[in-house]
Enzyme design. Sequence first.
Site, short mmCIF file in Angstrom:
data_model
loop_
_atom_site.label_atom_id
_atom_site.label_comp_id
_atom_site.label_asym_id
_atom_site.label_seq_id
_atom_site.Cartn_x
_atom_site.Cartn_y
_atom_site.Cartn_z
CG ASP A 120 4.64 -16.52 -5.40
OD1 ASP A 120 4.94 -15.73 -4.49
OD2 ASP A 120 3.49 -16.60 -5.87
CE1 TYR A 136 7.60 -2.18 1.64
CE2 TYR A 136 7.88 -0.12 2.84
CZ TYR A 136 8.40 -1.13 2.04
OH TYR A 136 9.72 -1.10 1.68
CE LYS A 194 9.94 -4.38 3.10
NZ LYS A 194 10.88 -5.34 2.50
CB ILE A 226 17.40 2.46 -2.51
CG1 ILE A 226 17.75 2.31 -1.02
CG2 ILE A 226 18.54 1.97 -3.39
CD1 ILE A 226 18.96 3.10 -0.56
#
Length: 259
Positions: free
Chosen positions: A58, A152, A156, A187
């Site tokens: 994890d 998010y 990133k 992707i």
Amino acid sequence: MTRLKNKHAVITGAARGIGEGIARAFITEGAQVLLTDINTALGQSLAKEIGAEFMKLDVQSEADWDALATARPQIDILVNNAGVTGFENGVGPHDPENASLDNWRAVHAVNTDGTFLGCRYAIRAMRESGGGAIINISSRSGLVGIPGASAYAASKAAIRNHTKSVALYCAQQGLDIRCNSVHPAAILTPMWEPMLGEGEAREATMAALVKDTPMQRFGTVDEVAALCVLLASDEARYITGAEMTIDGGLLAGSAATPG
């Protein structure tokens, strides 16, 4: 195909998707690979199939990284691939006005903290092995704002900048350790499947999702994996602190879409 022969690699989030693709490519190129993931069943099954090893990890757990350091005190390659969007369980919203602090922290715990812990482990392990390559999987979303996925995007972007800090630190320390970030856009991985549907509707949905991409298609896992093979290999020994986009031209501009 032995570009990674005799190199020992650890890949996080490797049970499926981009991580699985990287693992398969590394095995093909001769690396000895340790897959890690929180999905033990899927990870063990894949490891058995491709001739790798598996260890549960994890990435937000410092104790898990310490256990990995004990099991693998020397490595040549680390791919920090594990990550979450925040929408895995339908959690939301994630816009800057309405996102909860708990949801914000949950995304950063995996993406930001996980990458930090991975880089720290890799630097220490690669000191012992004499050098190596760290590859951090960021995103196209780490280069531009995403209003509906602010946690998010921020996480990133943090990966992008931390990559550069790691690269500079290692160079400053005189270490032969390179650190680069990879920034995929759309992707085609299992994550997308629930959104795509089937038959004619599937094709229409896929086209709509990539309508702003100049190359007008999804990228493939194999294409991301090929870039990671390059960055992990000795062919890239003068590349560090770089950010590599793999997005079909999406960030190049808006005028390249075929007529």
